[in-house]
Design a protein around this motif. Sequence first.
Motif, PDB file in Angstrom:
ATOM      1  N   TRP A  50      39.559 -51.831  29.701  1.00  0.00           N
ATOM      2  CA  TRP A  50      38.754 -51.813  30.931  1.00  0.00           C
ATOM      3  C   TRP A  50      38.133 -50.417  31.206  1.00  0.00           C
ATOM      4  O   TRP A  50      38.592 -49.561  30.571  1.00  0.00           O
ATOM      5  CB  TRP A  50      39.158 -52.327  32.242  1.00  0.00           C
ATOM      6  CG  TRP A  50      39.986 -51.231  33.094  1.00  0.00           C
ATOM      7  CD1 TRP A  50      39.592 -50.612  34.212  1.00  0.00           C
ATOM      8  CD2 TRP A  50      41.356 -51.115  33.068  1.00  0.00           C
ATOM      9  NE1 TRP A  50      40.346 -49.836  34.561  1.00  0.00           N
ATOM     10  CE2 TRP A  50      41.801 -50.093  34.142  1.00  0.00           C
ATOM     11  CE3 TRP A  50      42.532 -51.396  32.210  1.00  0.00           C
ATOM     12  CZ2 TRP A  50      42.737 -49.394  34.310  1.00  0.00           C
ATOM     13  CZ3 TRP A  50      43.787 -51.113  32.575  1.00  0.00           C
ATOM     14  CH2 TRP A  50      43.968 -49.943  33.575  1.00  0.00           C
ATOM     15  N   VAL A  51      36.801 -50.370  31.770  1.00  0.00           N
ATOM     16  CA  VAL A  51      35.987 -49.298  31.828  1.00  0.00           C
ATOM     17  C   VAL A  51      35.801 -48.807  33.261  1.00  0.00           C
ATOM     18  O   VAL A  51      35.299 -49.676  34.232  1.00  0.00           O
ATOM     19  CB  VAL A  51      34.764 -49.364  31.037  1.00  0.00           C
ATOM     20  CG1 VAL A  51      34.056 -48.110  31.007  1.00  0.00           C
ATOM     21  CG2 VAL A  51      35.057 -49.617  29.503  1.00  0.00           C
ATOM     22  N   ASP A  52      36.077 -47.594  33.781  1.00  0.00           N
ATOM     23  CA  ASP A  52      35.797 -47.100  35.077  1.00  0.00           C
ATOM     24  C   ASP A  52      34.777 -46.056  34.917  1.00  0.00           C
ATOM     25  O   ASP A  52      34.873 -45.239  34.075  1.00  0.00           O
ATOM     26  CB  ASP A  52      36.882 -46.519  35.884  1.00  0.00           C
ATOM     27  CG  ASP A  52      38.098 -47.735  36.143  1.00  0.00           C
ATOM     28  OD1 ASP A  52      37.724 -48.791  36.417  1.00  0.00           O
ATOM     29  OD2 ASP A  52      39.074 -47.182  36.469  1.00  0.00           O
ATOM     30  N   MET A  53      33.660 -45.960  35.836  1.00  0.00           N
ATOM     31  CA  MET A  53      32.850 -45.070  35.814  1.00  0.00           C
ATOM     32  C   MET A  53      32.606 -44.394  37.212  1.00  0.00           C
ATOM     33  O   MET A  53      32.422 -45.071  38.241  1.00  0.00           O
ATOM     34  CB  MET A  53      31.453 -45.667  35.317  1.00  0.00           C
ATOM     35  CG  MET A  53      31.290 -46.077  33.998  1.00  0.00           C
ATOM     36  SD  MET A  53      29.648 -46.875  33.658  1.00  0.00           S
ATOM     37  CE  MET A  53      29.950 -48.618  34.309  1.00  0.00           C
ATOM     38  N   PHE A  54      32.505 -43.093  37.278  1.00  0.00           N
ATOM     39  CA  PHE A  54      32.502 -42.202  38.617  1.00  0.00           C
ATOM     40  C   PHE A  54      31.345 -41.450  38.180  1.00  0.00           C
ATOM     41  O   PHE A  54      31.141 -40.316  37.480  1.00  0.00           O
ATOM     42  CB  PHE A  54      33.584 -41.649  38.893  1.00  0.00           C
ATOM     43  CG  PHE A  54      35.038 -42.526  38.615  1.00  0.00           C
ATOM     44  CD1 PHE A  54      35.092 -43.497  39.581  1.00  0.00           C
ATOM     45  CD2 PHE A  54      35.781 -42.323  37.588  1.00  0.00           C
ATOM     46  CE1 PHE A  54      36.443 -44.209  39.595  1.00  0.00           C
ATOM     47  CE2 PHE A  54      36.725 -43.240  37.301  1.00  0.00           C
ATOM     48  CZ  PHE A  54      37.157 -44.103  38.374  1.00  0.00           C
ATOM     49  N   PRO A  55      30.137 -41.519  39.243  1.00  0.00           N
ATOM     50  CA  PRO A  55      29.319 -40.658  39.070  1.00  0.00           C
ATOM     51  C   PRO A  55      29.498 -39.285  39.557  1.00  0.00           C
ATOM     52  O   PRO A  55      30.283 -38.915  40.295  1.00  0.00           O
ATOM     53  CB  PRO A  55      28.101 -41.191  40.228  1.00  0.00           C
ATOM     54  CG  PRO A  55      28.943 -42.212  40.718  1.00  0.00           C
ATOM     55  CD  PRO A  55      30.095 -42.462  40.235  1.00  0.00           C
ATOM     56  N   MET A  56      29.048 -38.160  38.762  1.00  0.00           N
ATOM     57  CA  MET A  56      29.723 -36.910  38.996  1.00  0.00           C
ATOM     58  C   MET A  56      29.203 -35.965  40.443  1.00  0.00           C
ATOM     59  O   MET A  56      29.890 -35.273  40.657  1.00  0.00           O
ATOM     60  CB  MET A  56      29.024 -35.867  37.520  1.00  0.00           C
ATOM     61  CG  MET A  56      29.441 -36.397  36.357  1.00  0.00           C
ATOM     62  SD  MET A  56      31.174 -36.222  36.001  1.00  0.00           S
ATOM     63  CE  MET A  56      31.072 -34.982  35.005  1.00  0.00           C
ATOM     64  N   ASP A  57      28.206 -36.707  40.920  1.00  0.00           N
ATOM     65  CA  ASP A  57      27.749 -36.172  42.265  1.00  0.00           C
ATOM     66  C   ASP A  57      28.563 -36.565  43.488  1.00  0.00           C
ATOM     67  O   ASP A  57      28.405 -36.180  44.385  1.00  0.00           O
ATOM     68  CB  ASP A  57      26.203 -36.346  42.429  1.00  0.00           C
ATOM     69  CG  ASP A  57      25.772 -37.757  42.262  1.00  0.00           C
ATOM     70  OD1 ASP A  57      26.933 -38.682  42.148  1.00  0.00           O
ATOM     71  OD2 ASP A  57      24.768 -38.165  42.311  1.00  0.00           O
ATOM     72  N   MET A  58      29.501 -37.372  43.045  1.00  0.00           N
ATOM     73  CA  MET A  58      30.502 -37.994  44.205  1.00  0.00           C
ATOM     74  C   MET A  58      31.798 -37.249  44.032  1.00  0.00           C
ATOM     75  O   MET A  58      31.918 -36.730  43.132  1.00  0.00           O
ATOM     76  CB  MET A  58      30.604 -39.594  43.832  1.00  0.00           C
ATOM     77  CG  MET A  58      29.524 -40.196  43.611  1.00  0.00           C
ATOM     78  SD  MET A  58      28.731 -40.511  45.401  1.00  0.00           S
ATOM     79  CE  MET A  58      29.873 -41.822  45.995  1.00  0.00           C
ATOM     80  N   PRO A  59      32.662 -37.391  44.974  1.00  0.00           N
ATOM     81  CA  PRO A  59      33.963 -36.674  44.689  1.00  0.00           C
ATOM     82  C   PRO A  59      34.743 -37.253  43.673  1.00  0.00           C
ATOM     83  O   PRO A  59      34.441 -38.259  43.182  1.00  0.00           O
ATOM     84  CB  PRO A  59      34.835 -37.247  46.194  1.00  0.00           C
ATOM     85  CG  PRO A  59      33.946 -38.192  46.792  1.00  0.00           C
ATOM     86  CD  PRO A  59      32.576 -38.021  46.360  1.00  0.00           C
ATOM     87  N   ALA A  60      35.397 -36.328  42.993  1.00  0.00           N
ATOM     88  CA  ALA A  60      36.071 -36.632  41.717  1.00  0.00           C
ATOM     89  C   ALA A  60      37.140 -37.767  41.894  1.00  0.00           C
ATOM     90  O   ALA A  60      37.876 -37.657  43.058  1.00  0.00           O
ATOM     91  CB  ALA A  60      36.658 -35.379  41.172  1.00  0.00           C
ATOM     92  N   PRO A  61      37.338 -38.446  41.079  1.00  0.00           N
ATOM     93  CA  PRO A  61      38.426 -39.267  41.170  1.00  0.00           C
ATOM     94  C   PRO A  61      39.847 -38.811  40.738  1.00  0.00           C
ATOM     95  O   PRO A  61      39.780 -37.702  40.303  1.00  0.00           O
ATOM     96  CB  PRO A  61      37.884 -40.434  39.779  1.00  0.00           C
ATOM     97  CG  PRO A  61      37.269 -39.555  38.916  1.00  0.00           C
ATOM     98  CD  PRO A  61      36.471 -38.509  39.534  1.00  0.00           C
ATOM     99  N   GLY A  62      40.911 -39.309  40.964  1.00  0.00           N
ATOM    100  CA  GLY A  62      42.169 -39.113  40.781  1.00  0.00           C
ATOM    101  C   GLY A  62      42.419 -38.848  39.247  1.00  0.00           C
ATOM    102  O   GLY A  62      41.688 -39.289  38.554  1.00  0.00           O
ATOM    103  N   THR A  63      43.776 -38.702  38.945  1.00  0.00           N
ATOM    104  CA  THR A  63      44.039 -38.661  37.657  1.00  0.00           C
ATOM    105  C   THR A  63      44.025 -40.181  37.158  1.00  0.00           C
ATOM    106  O   THR A  63      44.359 -41.000  38.011  1.00  0.00           O
ATOM    107  CB  THR A  63      45.561 -38.099  37.465  1.00  0.00           C
ATOM    108  OG1 THR A  63      46.303 -38.622  38.333  1.00  0.00           O
ATOM    109  CG2 THR A  63      45.810 -36.590  37.882  1.00  0.00           C
TER     110      THR A  63
END
Length: 1941
Positions: free
Chosen positions: A1651-1664
């Motif tokens: 599975w793939v998760d995507m997090f925009p870089m202008d949002m708070p960073a995701p955890g480990t």
Amino acid sequence: MLEIQIFNYSKVFSNKLIGTFRMVLQKVVEENHVEVTETLIDDNNAIIKTSLCVEVRYQATDGKVGSWDDGDFLGDESLQEEEKDSQETDGLLPGSRPSSRPPGERSFRSKGREKTKGGRDGEHKAGRSVFSAMKLGKNRPHKEDPQRQDEPAVLEMEDLDHLAIRLGDGLDPDSVSLASVTALTTNVSNKRSKPDIKMEPSAGRPMDYQVSITVIEARQLVGLNMDPVVCVEVGDDKKYTSMKESTNCPYYNEYFVFDFHVSPDIMFDKIIKISVIHSKNLLRSGTLVGSFKMDVGTVYTQPEHQFYHKWAILSDPDDISAGLKGYVKCDVAVVGKGDNIKTPHKANETEEDDIEGNLLLPEGVPAERQWARFYVKIYRAEGLPRMNTSLMANVKKAFIGENKDLVDPYVQVFFAGQKGKTSVQKSSYEPLWNEQVIFTDLFPPLCKRMKVQIRDSDKVNDVAIGTHFIDLRKISNDGDRGFLPTLGPAWVNMYGSTRNYTLLDEHQDLNEGLGEGVSFRARLMLALAVEILDTSNPELTSSTEVQVEQATPVSESCTGKMEEFFLFGAFLEASMIDRKNGDKPVTFEVTIGNYGNEVDGLSRPQRPRPRKEPGDEEEVDLIQNSSDDEGDDGGDLASVSSTPPMRPQITDRNYFHLPYLERKPCIYIKSWWPDQRRRLYNANIMDHIADKLEEGLNDVQEMIKTEKSYPERRLRGVLEELSCGCHRFLSLADKDQGHSSCTRLDRERLKSCMRELESMGQQARSLRAQVKRHTVRDKLRLCQNFLQKLRFLADEPQHSIPDVFVWMMSSNKRVAYARVPSKDLLFSIVEEELGKDCAKVKTLFLKLPGKRGFGSAGWTVQAKLELYLWLGLSKQRKDFLCGLPCGFEEVKAAQGLGLHSFPPISLVYTKKQAFQLRAHMYQARSLFAADSSGLSDPFARVFFINQSQCTEVLNETLCPTWDQMLVFDNLELYGEAQELRDDPPIIVIEIYDQDSMGKADFMGRTFAKPLVKMADEAYCPPRFPPQLEYYQIYRGNATAGDLLAAFELLQIGPAGKADLPPINGPVDVDRGPIMPVPVGIRPVLSKYRVEVLFWGLRDLKRVNLAQVDRPRVDIECAGKGVQSSLIHNYKKNPNFNTLVKWFEVDLPENELLHPPLNIRVVDCRAFGRYTLVGSHAVSSLRRFIYRPPDGSAPSWNSTGEVVVSMEPEVPIKKLETMVKLDATSDAIIKVDVAEEEKEKEKKKKRKKKKGTAEEPEEEEPDESMLDWWSKYFASIDTMKEQLRQQEVSGIDVEDKEEMDSSEGLKGPMKGKEKARAAKEEKKKRTQGPGPGPGPGQGSEAPEKKKPKIDELKVYPKELESEFDNFEDWLHTFNLLRGKTGDDEDGSTEEERTVGRFKGSLCVYKVPLPEDVSREAGYDPTYGMFQGIPSNDPINVLVRIYVVRATDLHPADINGKADPYIAIRLGKTDIRDKENYISKQLNPVFGKSFDIEASFPMESMLTVAVYDWDLVGTDDLIGETKIDLENRFYSKHRATCGIAHTYSIHGYNIWRDPMKPSQILTRLCKEGKVDGPHFGPPGRVKVANHVFTGPSEIEDENGQRKPTDEHVALSALRHWEDIPRVGCRLVPEHVETRPLLNPDKPGIEQGRLELWVDMFPMDMPAPGTPLDISPRKPKKYELRVIVWNTDEVVLEDDDFFTGEKSSDIFVRGWLKGQQEDKQDTDVHYHSLTGEGNFNWRYLFPFDYLAAEEKIVISKKESMFSWDETEYKIPARLTLQIWDADHFSADDFLGAIELDLNRFPRGAKTAKQCTMEMATGEVDVPLVSIFKQKRVKGWWPLLARNENDEFELTGKVEAELHLLTAEEAEKNPVGLARNEPDPLEKPNRPDTAFVWFLNPLKSIKYLICTRYKWLIIKIVLALLGLLLLALFLYSLPGYMVKKLLGA
């Protein structure tokens, strides 16, 4: 005496006799013509009033009395039939009346007459069909019905409604049925038959296939202590598993793949053989235990083309009386190109196997198959071709004077992987064998076809002469009243290459049975019988070797009486002759069998001499001479089988034609065949029923496709016709039973056909009643099954008359051919039995023979013939000219001049009509790309008779709109005007691509039939002007687009062209003299606006080696268009800066006529040059048409609240697994509760359970023990459970579809959604912890208790397929370039794709409804695309989690692979090479990778699996591509899946940086939804939905805090219920993606779960990232103490005393015999079977609890580079052995204990029985992992000679499981060693070795064995001694007493 009976016909009851007429025929014989009118007499011979008028004629066989007249006797019965017919159907139409026809009017009508019941006539605009594959036969009114001239054929549906109501007195509209009023695809005509549009031979072309077989394990193998290997064989390829030592139930789990590139015929006859071999090694081949075989075709016909986890039964082919030899569990799948196989999800398969219920057999095959003998009897052959050069023969003839037949035939039969052959008959064209080949195989066999081949024996190599396949399904019937396979004795015809002998025959494949034979080769007389063997019979030879023996000959006449058949043909037109053959004279030859074949018929067909009867005319041998003027001595006719040579004339630059004009050449052939017409008649009747059904079903499909109203009525009509047809078959087929040449198969087939058709008729009748508006599609599917069954039944396995071949010859060379099945030409006086092309004009397209016809060569027509054919018995031939167009005179050969019955050699037409043809060519779409640019320059060429014209060429388009009328003048058609109106010749339209160089490329062809207007008709509605229709274009066998056109043929009357409707189109000034399509015909247009969303371009490939730098997109539709803004630097930012543009265009009102929309991408180069990059045609705009929302939908702004609750339920609720939701209640949807609630609940449950002690307490999984994998495996179990439940409850596909559609329409679907939620809920419930196991849950109960673990969703497919490719607002259009592949294997769509355009379209009629633009926040610049995110570049962190791969394609020679992961995204390329997994096809990766990417430049993610190689480059196994951009921008929010519950610590931690409440707030804001309103705690309101749920959360330290996250999450999980904006959000998931390899397009190479998760870089960073690394197996130690044995069988005989004893020792192992087998010491000389050991084994092992497997790592061989990891089931094996000093130890018995579930040991040896191990009694099962310590007695079993289990001993053992840490703390010694030693066993003194201590042994031997005997002897001796002493001293004492001393 002539007797005529007249009945009153009744449909329901039996017919009632009205009266009888009898007359003596004497007078007729004298006068040859009598007319009589006579009253009838009834049963009692009383005269009744009815009178009958008859006309009787007589003609003697010698022709003395008179000959037939043309108009005699014609078609009386068909006339009556027809009357009846039209009366039944005409009632449907307003204003129609029963037709009246002048008596005696000739009427030869074909079957199809009643197809369009109801005005056979032109078309009405409104109800007009648009799509129709071939509009050939629009039915015209019959010429005698002038009143019906101008009725609409397609009635307005409203009329029909009124009509139906009028007819049925207000019938329920749901029961009205329609006969075919729509002339949709009807091709019915009286004198013409439908041409076949598909040209290219499809058979024989090689394709890619992959056979994948997984051998999982074997069980119950017969034999003692064996080392089994499984051999898997497909065709000639063999592969072996590894060897497992000393076990009868080995576990392999090995995967094998076989790749093939052959034609389907060869592929499906290949045999898959699975055999088990015992102790095979390098030096010896091992002994076969048993084998199983089936053909590939059987697997391919299975659903999903596979058997999954099935048990193959092994049997021994060399010993058929032996019974079964064991089972092998395997998966077998066969994949062709483009098949995708749904493998059930590979998870930890733990379920106990029910072997009998899962056998590897197709549906309906009994589990117990019996041995049977298949006898193939080969009698004789005829008509073989010459197979040798005549050169040698001539030499021989010159020297020896002998003249030999040049062929040495023998017959070879292949069946089920074996072959047998008959003897060779030297030099014989008519060999006689009378031999039988006998096969022995299991019945029913799993091989579908038997191949019978005549071969020519030759010193160098034998070649096939001809091949015939016997399909066993067609010659047997497995029903309860079925019959075993049987055939003949009957002739079968073999076809193959042309008969002339050449050393290297280019068409040799045809003789091997591949592809369509192009010539008759021979016919073979054979029979087949099957005998089921009684295997208990001792005399039976038990081997299955093929045997060949003599067979008893059969009589000549057994195949039927020889009859003389007559074939007549007339060539009415020969055009479209390929220009290669245009320069030499052309002649056409017709052959049937070897008759008529002058060039290479060679072996003369012998004409049988009938026995002479007095008065018979002298019969003469058939002379093989075709010269027209030469007759026979007896005035009998010779055969004329070819037309006179003629030079072709030019039609246009591609084609020529033969100028026959009014003189049409004829051919006729006499031939002799056994009279088996009945077979063909029955097949014809069924074919007719099937044709009619197919026709009707196509109608219904068209009606559904074009959204006409009331398709259900048409379907009812179709079913009515079907049941009538079946009824008719029953009455016809039964009548001709008696004749002697009926074989058993004939009788049985007839019975079964009659049964089948009878039941089909009944089903059709009952189905008709069930056809309703909403069930049409379902019922249509059922009808398709009827169609398949009919076609299957109609195929006759016993041939009679060979097929007719028509060859075009040019300078005595055979150039092109057509093949017509003889049954289609066969004449019968019963209309239904008539062949469908008999006495009709058939359009034949000649094609190249064999391989030459493959590919593009096969698409060009070699010649088009209009050919009239008639085949029948010579004695019936008076009517052979009846179907020709009228108005001709016969020209006969000299000797036949006076004879009426003599066939003509040519026909001269005296009547001809002048016509003008107007072809209105409007447009074509979805054409074939013929240029390298991916476009074409199409023009159309229209052929009619011998003229052709072209449209103009339109450059660079696949969807040309020519809008052009072509006018053909001065057309001369021969025949009567009226007939031409009904049956005009067909028009052929070919589409070409214009090339500046060389000749035009062929792009496809279609046929059409013009609408004809006679001079005396008015040009006015309803028939004229004609409407445009779609014609399907074919290129070879593939469809290649549609043509929209109309054709009218106008008769030029006496006044010349002045009468024709004027051609007054606006002549286009720019286009010169090109006339556009006139106004009445072209479609009505209205104004539409097309809005285009330009988003960006992706993955553009180089064009002519230059990179694309400044692309732009041009959109064009119907001549108007718009250009996107220019992308200035494609590399930097491939998105457009102006998002929305629009243009207005005139489009047809009728959506089905909408032209396609073209998307073209061009690259703007310097100096204003443009290069085309690629293009895409959107063929249907329908999905982009905006339809304003319906005002009547319920308004959503109502005040009523919908409450969705998430409260924990009361525990009692859990018992009822149902959630009741009725329509009125609020939708309170219970959702799985949060952790702490569950805990409470469990405690309550526990208390409840204390009472019921059925089940050992199962401990709570500790939070710390749970990890991501626990969640994953729990989810997989849930998924499997759901799939199982779906199968059980059989959720209807329909329901599913409707449910899916409910995602889109929010409003009225709420009830459905509730039901669905309830269903989901129910699934969860059923896995809820019930109060102990229910009935039948027994051992599985522990697994059922699932709800402790949170779950995710496992999708067995790609996420895209679940969420509609994420094209909710952004669509992806593939840009194509390059030619479409020539053949099927050619360039696929993928290879032609040069990039992708992302964007969308919206089409709507121009004045847009007001309300849209009035909505709040409407931004006019975005038009219909409101609320679209910006497409500026954005940086994203992409996190890819790869879980595992399954079923990888092996990449190394050893059948394994060393896979590792490689990931590419933009410029990032990660290769995880050092972490490759050695020798694994199902590797668990468990890794996550982080990549930073910037959309849009890097948006295509590729995840590949490579195979690591020590040397050389690594091979790609397969890869999968994911478009991240569509996921990122999708409304379904595919960036990070929404978890099931919210927790802030532990294994189920929330992964998204945004909390549920933030996500909810954002969604509401973006969708302009009121909310979310939180409060009071545990409640949130969104729009008008209220969600409730827990309001507290527990942190790591157990502190409770208030939170809104749970309710927010509840709202998100039900977001699809929110009105207007709702849609399903992607849940937390794992998707399964197929891996593909570009070298093997279309064939899956394995699957990858990720599975793939995507997090925009202008949002708070995701955890480990989550830790999903594979679980490390846990180290355990199993301690097994063997205490004692008892009742062990005694094997040895004592040397001295012959006494039985055993030297017992116990052997045990856990992983495999080599690694860790351990033996106790030997208990010598046990005389009672008791042994004492007190011996301890220690087995350390690594165990994966989740998969219940032991993990071992070891090197495969000494050469292996690294260790391979194996997973094997945790099974402890204990065996008892008898130790021998000088020979091998003897195996006595064994037991396998599966450590997860094995029977609890018995308390004492007495209670221990054999049934404990065989599972026949219910023993509680225990798991050592739960119990930790178990002690008891277990039985040991072995198989005896009869393969039955017997008890051979019992063992008392103690099992103790410790973890590695516990074992370290508490060490023990192996055997009886320190620490913690076991005491020495207290063995009797016998247990020692005798030769070490002979005295002791003697003492023991004597003492133990003879103790009592010795005592008895001693006592007896003492007694005897006493007696002796007594006797000895008796006299003395007596003397003493006497004397008184």
